[in-house]
Structure formats: structure tokens, C-alpha cells
Design a protein around this motif. Structure first.
Motif, PDB file in Angstrom:
ATOM      1  N   ARG A   1       0.828  -1.200   0.000  1.00  0.00           N
ATOM      2  CA  ARG A   1       0.000   0.000   0.000  1.00  0.00           C
ATOM      3  C   ARG A   1       0.868   1.259   0.000  1.00  0.00           C
ATOM      4  NH1 ARG A   1      -3.033  -3.339   3.796  1.00  0.00           N
ATOM      5  NH2 ARG A   1      -1.921  -2.320   5.521  1.00  0.00           N
ATOM      6  N   ARG A   2       1.691   1.417   1.044  1.00  0.00           N
ATOM      7  CA  ARG A   2       2.504   2.632   1.158  1.00  0.00           C
ATOM      8  C   ARG A   2       3.969   2.360   1.501  1.00  0.00           C
ATOM      9  NH1 ARG A   2      -0.536   7.225   1.054  1.00  0.00           N
ATOM     10  NH2 ARG A   2      -2.783   6.940   1.280  1.00  0.00           N
ATOM     11  N   ARG A   3       4.294   1.142   1.949  1.00  0.00           N
ATOM     12  CA  ARG A   3       5.679   0.909   2.347  1.00  0.00           C
ATOM     13  C   ARG A   3       6.154  -0.466   1.908  1.00  0.00           C
ATOM     14  NH1 ARG A   3       8.196   2.259   8.189  1.00  0.00           N
ATOM     15  NH2 ARG A   3       7.984   4.318   7.244  1.00  0.00           N
ATOM     16  N   LEU A   4       7.401  -0.477   1.437  1.00  0.00           N
ATOM     17  CA  LEU A   4       8.106  -1.700   1.075  1.00  0.00           C
ATOM     18  C   LEU A   4       9.438  -1.747   1.796  1.00  0.00           C
ATOM     19  CD1 LEU A   4       7.580  -1.807  -2.801  1.00  0.00           C
ATOM     20  CD2 LEU A   4       6.954  -3.653  -1.227  1.00  0.00           C
ATOM     21  N   TRP A   5       9.797  -2.922   2.245  1.00  0.00           N
ATOM     22  CA  TRP A   5      11.129  -3.174   2.793  1.00  0.00           C
ATOM     23  C   TRP A   5      11.834  -4.186   1.904  1.00  0.00           C
ATOM     24  CZ3 TRP A   5      13.354  -0.863   7.001  1.00  0.00           C
ATOM     25  CH2 TRP A   5      12.525  -0.211   7.921  1.00  0.00           C
ATOM     26  N   ILE A   6      13.099  -3.912   1.601  1.00  0.00           N
ATOM     27  CA  ILE A   6      13.931  -4.868   0.870  1.00  0.00           C
ATOM     28  C   ILE A   6      15.272  -4.965   1.583  1.00  0.00           C
ATOM     29  CG2 ILE A   6      15.128  -5.381  -1.297  1.00  0.00           C
ATOM     30  CD1 ILE A   6      12.937  -3.813  -2.753  1.00  0.00           C
ATOM     31  N   HIS A   7      15.612  -6.162   2.034  1.00  0.00           N
ATOM     32  CA  HIS A   7      16.923  -6.409   2.631  1.00  0.00           C
ATOM     33  C   HIS A   7      17.632  -7.436   1.765  1.00  0.00           C
ATOM     34  CE1 HIS A   7      19.459  -8.530   5.931  1.00  0.00           C
ATOM     35  NE2 HIS A   7      20.168  -7.624   5.286  1.00  0.00           N
ATOM     36  N   SER A   8      18.703  -7.007   1.111  1.00  0.00           N
ATOM     37  CA  SER A   8      19.430  -7.859   0.185  1.00  0.00           C
ATOM     38  C   SER A   8      20.892  -7.437   0.193  1.00  0.00           C
ATOM     39  CB  SER A   8      18.853  -7.715  -1.231  1.00  0.00           C
ATOM     40  OG  SER A   8      19.670  -8.346  -2.182  1.00  0.00           O
ATOM     41  N   ARG A   9      21.780  -8.392   0.241  1.00  0.00           N
ATOM     42  CA  ARG A   9      23.201  -8.048   0.348  1.00  0.00           C
ATOM     43  C   ARG A   9      23.651  -7.182  -0.832  1.00  0.00           C
ATOM     44  NH1 ARG A   9      25.767 -10.910   4.392  1.00  0.00           N
ATOM     45  NH2 ARG A   9      27.794 -10.318   3.547  1.00  0.00           N
ATOM     46  N   GLN A  10      23.276  -7.585  -2.054  1.00  0.00           N
ATOM     47  CA  GLN A  10      23.698  -6.815  -3.225  1.00  0.00           C
ATOM     48  C   GLN A  10      22.577  -6.725  -4.270  1.00  0.00           C
ATOM     49  OE1 GLN A  10      27.552  -7.848  -4.852  1.00  0.00           O
ATOM     50  NE2 GLN A  10      28.451  -8.183  -2.834  1.00  0.00           N
ATOM     51  N   LEU A  11      21.354  -6.560  -3.803  1.00  0.00           N
ATOM     52  CA  LEU A  11      20.188  -6.338  -4.656  1.00  0.00           C
ATOM     53  C   LEU A  11      19.865  -7.504  -5.582  1.00  0.00           C
ATOM     54  CD1 LEU A  11      20.366  -2.545  -5.571  1.00  0.00           C
ATOM     55  CD2 LEU A  11      19.184  -3.677  -3.693  1.00  0.00           C
TER      56      LEU A  11
END
Length: 300
Positions: A165-175
């Protein structure tokens, strides 16, 4: 937006409207034999029907007692207007109301991305049905699913981005090369980032210099929309030791991989009780991490 609504339809009363749409889409447009368009299961299915503002039928879908979704059809002039999504949501809700653990469907190949955006994950190989190539897809209801392989990973990632809806989280070492740079994922990210309402994408990486050198497509999007994307690089030794990767949104969806260099993991759609702990953990990592606005700067 052009008005339409979706209703549950009594097959005995509304079969003519249902078949009018299905006849046009399946028989006339796609060349499916007319005797395959109807079957004895129609009478025991939950049927949903989309109507325009004048009450004319424009879309259909049905849910079998065992959780199979089928006969999804939208008239050509109404495609791309949210009718198919509304029909599918109504069928998923009907399955949840019935206490079913999952829903499944046979998706025509051009429609696979549409179903993936709604949380359906592909299973098995391609097969022919009524002379058209299909892929089986499934969505768990009220429980996580195991994600195995690239196709499933792309599907759940696309769903998380699309359903935010309004927020995304992405945790990735190198995308995550091969995942976050896939066309379907990029399209979903772009769609979220360019909405008119307030939105935010928070990205946590482990090696900003390597990400910058690789020139990931996500960075190019962030350069064009710097008010939407925020980047931080982990700095705490405990966080730097994390091998996991995660994506989650504010709709209760998540995709967690214990080993971030692999795509196998666990995902949940509309499971806030499981997604919220991941979001809280990412917030703690975010608070301890270094801002790296250089990843949003023009001229990377």
C-alpha cells in the motif's frame, strides 16, 4: 474510473449472463470448443459476476468446492481496468469464507504474471488444456508456503511489490541479481513507486560500493524517484554477519530467505502475524545502519 461491481451469482438465476461472457471470451475469441465451455460443475460452484454501471455482464469467474478457480473471463473492452483483479479477490475471499486452506488454478501463460501479482505461485510444468498452454498456480490461505526455484521467487516478489500500500522493505546483500532486476519485478516496483499517494521503499544492503559498481536497474529507478527510495548500508557487526534476505510490505506479505544467496525460502500472503516480526527486525537493522544517499544520486 469507469464504474463496475462484482457480485456472487446464483447459477440457476444468472447462468445466461455468465455464459454470455464466457462464450464471447473462450469460444469466440480463443476458439475453445463450445461443449467444453459448460460442464456439470457450474451448478456446485461459487460463481462471481462483474457488471458495468448499466448492469450488463462484463466478467466472470468460479470457485469449485475443492478450491480450484476457473472460468476467469473479462470482455476485451474491460481488460486492464481492474475487473479481473476484483473477480479474483472475490473468489479468494469466498474460499477463505469457506475455510479452504488454499486455492489453485490453471493459468493461461499470458495471464501468469497477473495471477502472480495476486500471490499465486507456479507449480510444475506447462500443459495443454482445450488446446491452450497452461501452468498450474497455487496460493495458500492463512499459512506460509515454501518457495522453491526462480519462477516461484519471481511470483512472490512480484506479489509483495504489487500488493504493497505505502511501504516496502527490501533487505538484500547486493540487490539480488536475477531477481530484483527481472522485468516483472521492475514493472511492479515502478508501478508502486509512481503511484500518486505517499509511498516509501526502504532498501538495506551490505556492500553499497559493490551495488553501485554493478549498476542495478533498481538504482536507475531510485535516481528518477529519489523521494521514494531510501538506502542504508549495514554497519553493526551483528547485522553484517546476517546471511538472510527479506522483502515485506504493509499488507501483511513477506518473503524470507535464511540463506540470502539462494532463492529458496518461505513466503506468506496476507499473513500480518508472521510478516510484522520481519518488518520490526528490519526496522531495528535500519536504525543501526548508515545512510548511503550516494545510491540515489544522479550520475551513478
Amino acid at each position: 474510473m469507469t464504474a463496475f461491481h462484482v457480485e456472487r451469482a446464483d447459477y440457476a438465476l444468472h447462468h445466461a449472463d455468465l455464459h454470455r461472457v464466457r462464450q464471447q471470451v473462450f469460444v469466440v475469441e480463443q476458439g475453445v470448443p463450445a461443449d467444453l465451455e459448460r460442464d456439470e460443475l457450474d451448478a456446485v460452484c461459487v460463481q462471481v459476476l462483474a457488471r458495468d454501471a448499466d448492469g450488463a455482464p462484463i466478467g466472470t469467474g468460479r470457485l469449485l468446492p475443492d478450491g480450484r478457480i476457473g472460468r476467469m473471463a473479462v470482455l476485451p473492452g474491460w481488460r486492464g481496468r481492474g475487473v479481473g483483479e476484483a473477480l479474483l479477490q472475490a473468489l479468494v475471499q469466498a474460499a477463505m469464507d469457506a475455510g479452504l486452506p488454499q486455492v489453485s488454478l490453471h493459468a493461461q501463460l499470458p495471464a501468469c504474471d497477473f495471477y502472480a501479482r495476486q500471490g499465486f505461485v507456479p507449480e510444475g510444468g506447462r500443459f495443454e488444456e482445450a488446446g491452450i498452454t497452461h501452468l498450474q498456480m497455487r496460493r495458500a490461505l492463512g499459512a506460509p508456503i515454501a518457495v522453491e526455484g526462480r519462477e516461484a521467487a519471481l511470483a512472490v516478489t512480484t506479489a509483495i511489490l504489487h500488493r504493497a500500500r505505502r511501504r516496502l522493505w527490501i533487505h538484500s546483500r547486493q540487490l539480488d541479481p536475477g531477481l530484483l532486476d527481472a522485468p516483472a519485478v521492475q514493472q511492479a516496483l515502478r508501478r508502486f513507486a509512481t503511484r500518486t499517494h505517499d509511498k516509501q521503499v526502504r532498501v538495506i544492503v551490505h556492500d553499497a560500493a559493490a551495488v553501485q559498481a554493478a549498476g542495478a536497474p533498481l538504482l536507475a529507478l531510485a535516481q528518477r524517484l529519489p523521494s521514494v527510495f531510501q538506502f542504508r548500508e549495514v554497519s553493526d557487526p551483528v547485522d553484517r554477519a546476517l546471511a538472510s534476505a527479506c522483502a515485506c510490505n504493509d499488507s501483511g506479505d513477506y518473503y524470507f530467505r535464511l540463506m540470502g544467496h539462494r532463492l529458496d525460502g518461505e513466503a506468506g500472503i496476507a499473513l500480518p502475524s508472521r510478516s510484522q516480526p520481519f518488518e520490526q527486525q528490519l526496522q531495528r537493522v535500519w536504525d543501526r545502519s548508515r545512510e548511503c544517499n550516494e545510491l540515489r544520486a544522479l550520475g551513478i
